[in-house]
Motif scaffolding. Sequence first.
Motif: not given
Length: 289
Positions: A95, A276-284, A287
């Motif tokens: 990501k 990528g996992k860290r980016a998804r967690r930060e995005r969540e 949100q």
Amino acid sequence: MAEILQTLSNLFTLTFVVTSMFSMGLTLTVPQILNSLRNQRLVILALLVNFGVVPIAAVILSRVIPLSLEHQIGLILLAAAAGAPFLPKLAQIAKGNVPFSVGLMTLLVITTVIYLPLVLPLLLPGVEVNAFSIAITLILEILVPLVIGLLINARYQDTAVAILHPFTQISNVSLALLLVLMLGLNLGNVLGLFGSGAIFAIALLVVIATAVGYFLGGSGSDARKVLALGTGQRNMAAAFTVATGNFSDRPDVLVFLAAAGLVGMMIVMPVAAEFGKRARREREKVQAL
């Protein structure tokens, strides 16, 4: 039989290099490459890390860790060849900044073509290297397919889209066959690497390169991830090209590079997935606020 297998190995190497660079060109545009490289500080750091820090680290490791001459050559080839064709895919997984990954990869490939013939004789004292041969080989097998792909994408986008998938598949299959064949041809030697310090040297170099790229990647997390992955994953296409053309009489160099390609991916791919996992967690988290 051995000669036939070696011929197939050379063929798979050539096929992988040409198709991977051609496929890369089919997905790029010149403005896209140039726009992603406007941050001069980041570009300078990327060049410094890839063509200064990593090769120096390889030379130090080759002196500290007991390695045969062939393994030293392989380690230094690995360190000196930057601009992995896998970088944009790794950036997608992480990501990260994909346009920057494309521009960085192209910049590193072009610099590698210039850098290898000039610096390899200095990094490998006492080892004869045909600088002109290296330059011509890299230009014909790496830059020419890249430029042709760029031209097709610029003038005939529908054609570029239509042929991208087949050439990408050819590149992936040829790389897999190359690695399998190389390991099959030299399985005993590859297994012997575990007792020689070679695997440890490869892993340590990749870890150092990835860490230095990350910490010198600036304040933007997207760029830091790309520079970390782009520095950690070396250009196996260029390394194999030089090894095949200049060290074919030293099969252990090719064995070392085959092992390095596998070890490098085993380290860098999980790092990209973790990014990528860290980016998804930060995005969540964002949100959820």
